[in-house]
Design a protein around this motif. Structure first.
Motif, short mmCIF file in Angstrom:
data_model
loop_
_atom_site.label_atom_id
_atom_site.label_comp_id
_atom_site.label_asym_id
_atom_site.label_seq_id
_atom_site.Cartn_x
_atom_site.Cartn_y
_atom_site.Cartn_z
N GLU A 260 0.83 -1.18 0.00
CA GLU A 260 0.00 0.00 0.00
C GLU A 260 0.88 1.24 0.00
N VAL A 261 0.54 2.17 -0.85
CA VAL A 261 1.33 3.39 -0.96
C VAL A 261 0.43 4.56 -0.59
N LYS A 262 0.89 5.37 0.40
CA LYS A 262 0.05 6.48 0.88
C LYS A 262 0.77 7.80 0.72
N ASN A 263 0.15 8.70 0.01
CA ASN A 263 0.66 10.08 -0.16
C ASN A 263 2.14 10.12 -0.51
N ASN A 271 2.39 12.85 -4.37
CA ASN A 271 1.16 12.43 -3.71
C ASN A 271 0.48 11.24 -4.39
N ASN A 273 -1.15 7.54 -4.36
CA ASN A 273 -1.81 6.58 -3.48
C ASN A 273 -2.25 5.38 -4.30
N PHE A 274 -1.95 4.21 -3.83
CA PHE A 274 -2.60 3.04 -4.42
C PHE A 274 -2.45 1.83 -3.52
N ASN A 275 -3.19 0.82 -3.85
CA ASN A 275 -3.21 -0.37 -3.05
C ASN A 275 -3.10 -1.57 -3.99
N GLY A 308 5.29 10.67 2.65
CA GLY A 308 4.38 9.55 2.45
C GLY A 308 4.93 8.26 3.02
N GLU A 316 4.31 -0.79 8.10
CA GLU A 316 4.90 0.36 7.43
C GLU A 316 6.41 0.15 7.33
#
Lengths: 492, 357
Positions: A260-263, A271, A273-275, A308, A316
């Motif tokens: 999962e990638v956040k910001n 910025n 975001n993806f999963n 991010g 994480e």
């Protein structure tokens, strides 16, 4: 006068025990752009060499401009107006543009001394033929690839070319350069020059060629107008196999989130975001410079994000280096396999084993040869690298098989997340299908796969969904149901 | 036109030749400031005199590099052919023109050079290995078969050696120096080689073969003949250098020649000739030789002991090579970015930095 500039009939050619051409025919009409297609090793290069007089055919005949030859010499071929634009362009990197253009003509006219003025006049005449703007005094090694090609083309025109054979001319060009090349080909066609365009890229064939001949295993299997051609037919005649690209996605089912990638922000993208879920193939697309390459590098620890977070398997993580990425089960197959991925002169075995050396060596660093051999043999078999022996150097393989070796190397690390950057560039149709099938199978085994590519057909064939990037941002995500070529082309 | 000249100016400012020239000027000014003896008439004539033989040898090394690769056999070709020429005069008691002596040496040089050329062109062996081999064989023939040893020169040759083109005396120090006739041979050879390389198809063929062998073959150059020709001619040039050296020293000493190749090759590379072939100028070759000659000849003027010269030569070779490596690296980079164009640039740069990390 016949309307065919070239007509090859029943040409056989063997090298040692290898029957490279098994009685092929090739007919090209005056003034057309004719495509010669086929997979690696189908005899394309051999027939070119027969036409240009480099190879003497064992039997059969070559008719050029209505004149029949049982075997043609290189100088007869040149006299008949045959010119070849080789893949390496056959230029002299250390000489000026002017000399590169004029030297062949000066040689042909058996001049002993150099007349600089005459050279300049010849060179100007040459570049003007295709309206090519270049500094005649520049050294050729300082020029971009596309200009080297234009030098080769203008030089060919100087020799009064009637038939120009271009051997995979677009391989090293960017899209804009290809466009320019095609304009020049159109222009040459108007001037009455016939072009034999050797290529295996279907979209190019549609765009520029009038008719097509396909070779397979040293035989010509199809000759027709390009208008009668379609994707499926092309693939079938090239490979002799039928492909069902619909089928490979059949067993797709996505599981839990694996990455999962956040910001996430880094130089080149912003910025994001993806999963990514287990069993999923996610496409990332966009033009060159859109940030797609940078994103893949950041996920592999090659580019440091400044904002991010990245979550792998629910935890994480901080991916600071490729070694760290590998530890986390992430593998990246780089874009340019020739310079970044492979040791070309080394054996297939060594190339596959390079990521496994630590694991399969004793504490003192002594390699466990048997284990390494088994490992490599297993991969060669599993992913279908076409070779007689895994001890052969990688450079003996075709592009598609080289790509499979790169894949095998990274698969050997048993990654949970596999990121591939342009996985099938320069790979022919059959191998492309094999690689796509393999990727789907890997996903079905519960891995998460990211394919970074700008090949629309590839994305549609292999991906469950596609994210489109532009100027560092994700501008759209196309889910499985809506994914089709027309839809995707709008965004790339 | 204006932009063209500025472009040319810029180009020459970053060329290796320019750096060598700067080094020469700096060194000359340094020596002059320390000793006040550099810009004296006898020192300058001495420098020219000392440059003659290395410069002619440099032609051999230069021709090897631009067409094929390293050639290390020229000192031994010089030794063997000048020995045979000297012996010819001694044995026959020849009294005629010195030109005949040169011709005898040239004939021998052509034969020896053609052996190199034949092996290299016909079998496509690396020139370094071939010339290393032949040079060892020539040395064996010279010292073993001929049992060559120190020889006084016969009158014909010694007389030619004593003739001077220009003689100067430094009024202050009372030291005289003279420029031998061989200086004219050196100048003449450079003019001929310059003309052939730049104004004849054969000469351009040498560069074409050195630049890209396959392209040269496809263009219709006779690659093998060109390589054979280059090494054969190089043999003749080496023979001329050998006789020049012998008459300048007024005696023949067979062991004086070996070992010269490395310093000459260093000078040629320093002058910007590329190891991989196809690139290099005569201007650079001369400048490189001049720089090395100044180091070996004039450092002594500032009281730097002889063994330190070697230190300086070594340092200059490394610095000089570093410059050309850095330049070709820059060239490579700019080429790469040109090839990939525009936006792709950023990707290439990122890829590169990423790999370094």
């Amino acid at each position: 006068m016949s309307e065919n500039i070239l007509s090859v009939k029943g040409v056989h050619k063997s090298f040692g025990g290898v029957h490279a051409l098994k009685g092929v025919d090739l007919t090209i009409k005056k003034g057309e752009v004719h495509c010669l297609a086929g997979e690696n090793g189908c005899g394309k290069s051999t027939i070119i060499k027969v036409i240009s007089g480099v190879h003497k055919p064992d039997s059969g005949e070559v008719e050029l401009n209505g004149k029949k030859y049982t075997s043609i010499t290189p100088s007869e071929a040149i006299e008949a107006g045959v010119q070849i634009i080789y893949q390496d362009f056959s230029v002299f990197p250390n000489l000026t543009v002017m000399e590169n253009l004029a030297i062949n003509k000066a040689l042909a006219s058996k001049k002993k001394f150099i007349n600089k003025k005459e050279f300049r006049r010849i060179a100007e005449e040459a570049v003007n033929k295709i309206n090519f703007k270049v500094d005649l005094d520049a050294l050729v090694e300082d020029l971009p690839v596309a200009d080297k090609q234009l030098i080769a083309i203008s030089r060919a025109l100087l020799a009064d070319a009637k038939l120009i054979i271009m051997d995979e001319p677009t391989t090293t060009l960017t899209k804009t350069e290809v466009k320019r090349l095609f304009e020049i080909i159109e222009d040459l066609k108007e001037q009455g020059v016939t072009i034999l365009f050797v290529s295996h890229k279907l979209d190019e064939v549609y765009e520029i060629c009038d008719s097509i001949t396909i070779f397979r295993n040293g035989e010509n299997v199809l000759s027709c107008q390009v208008s009668e051609m379609d994707d499926e037919k092309f693939a079938y005649y090239m490979t002799g196999r039928k492909f069902d690209s619909q089928n490979i996605k059949q067993n797709a089912k996505a599981g839990d989130s694996i990455l999962e990638v956040k910001n996430l922000s880094a130089p080149g993208f912003d910025n994001v975001n993806f999963n990514l879920r287990k069993g999923e193939v996610l496409g990332i697309s966009g033009q060159l410079g859109s940030g797609r390459t940078e994103l893949s590098l950041a996920l592999f620890g090659l580019l440091k994000p400044y904002e991010g977070s990245i979550v792998v398997d629910g935890k994480e993580v901080n991916i600071t280096s490729p070694a760290k990425a590998q530890e986390l089960g992430i593998a990246l197959v780089p874009e340019d396999r020739l310079t970044e991925g492979l040791f070309l002169s080394q054996s297939i075995k060594r190339n596959i084993n390079v990521t496994k050396l630590d694991e399969l060596s004793s504490k003192l660093g002594v390699m466990n040869i048997t284990a390494l051999t088994d490992e490599s043999k297993g991969w060669v078999k599993n992913i279908g690298v076409k070779t007689k022996d895994h001890e052969y150097p990688v450079q003996t393989l075709s592009g598609g098989n080289q790509q499979k070796v790169v894949l095998a190397r990274w698969l050997a690390t048993n990654p949970n997340v596999l990121i591939l950057n342009a996985p099938t560039v320069g790979v022919d149709i059959g191998a492309k299908h094999d690689i796509h099938t393999l990727l789907r199978n890997l996903a079905n085994e519960g891995r998460g796969i990211i394919v970074v590519s700008d090949d629309v057909k590839e994305l549609v064939d292999v991906c469950d969904r596609v994210m489109v990037m532009q100027q560092g941002k994700i501008i759209n995500e196309i889910a499985s149901g809506d994914l089709n070529a027309d839809m995707l082309s709008q965004y790339i | 036109m204006n932009s063209l000249t500025t472009k040319k100016l810029k180009k020459s400012l970053v060329s290796t030749e320019f750096f060598v020239l700067v080094l020469i000027v700096l060194l000359a000014v340094f020596i002059e400031m320390q000793s006040g003896l550099f810009f004296t008439n006898n020192n300058l004539v001495d420098l020219l005199r000392s440059m003659i033989v290395p410069s002619i040898f440099a032609l051999c090394a230069y021709l090897g590099f631009i067409s094929t690769g390293p050639d290390v056999s020229f000192p031994l070709i010089a030794a063997l052919s000048s020995y045979i020429a000297t012996q010819f005069v001694v044995i026959t008691g020849f009294q005629g023109s010195i030109a005949i002596v040169f011709l005898v040496a040239i004939a021998v040089g052509l034969v020896l050079g053609s052996i190199n050329g034949f092996i290299i062109a016909k079998y496509n062996f690396p020139s370094l290995i071939v010339t290393l081999g032949t040079s060892t064989i020539f040395s064996g023939i010279l010292l073993g078969a001929f049992e060559a040893s120190r020889m006084e020169l016969p009158a014909t040759m010694a007389d030619f050696g004593r003739q001077s083109l220009l003689a100067v005396t430094n009024a202050k120090a009372g030291i005289g120096s003279s420029l031998p006739m061989t200086f004219l041979i050196f100048v003449g050879l450079y003019i001929i080689v310059y003309f052939v390389l730049n104004h004849t198809m054969a000469g351009r063929g040498v560069f074409a073969v050195g630049g890209d062998e396959t392209s040269a073959e496809r263009a219709g150059f006779n690659v093998k003949l060109i390589r054979f020709g280059v090494f054969t001619v190089s043999g003749a040039i080496a023979a001329i250098a050998g006789v020049c050296y012998t008459v300048e020293s007024l005696y023949y000493l067979p062991t004086e020649f070996a070992g010269e190749e490395m310093i000459v090759i260093a000078a040629v590379i320093l002058g910007g000739t590329r190891l991989m072939g196809g690139v290099g100028t005569l201007k650079g070759t001369i400048l490189g030789t001049l720089l090395i000659t100044i180091v070996t000849n004039s450092l002594i003027l500032v009281g730097i002991p002889v063994y330190w010269q070697k230190f300086f030569i070594g340092a200059i070779i490394i610095i000089g090579t570093a410059i050309s490596v850095i330049q070709s690296h820059n060239l490579f980079k700019s080429k790469k970015s040109k090839d990939s164009k525009g936006l792709q640039n950023s990707e290439v740069v990122i890829n590169e930095t990423a790999q370094k990390q």
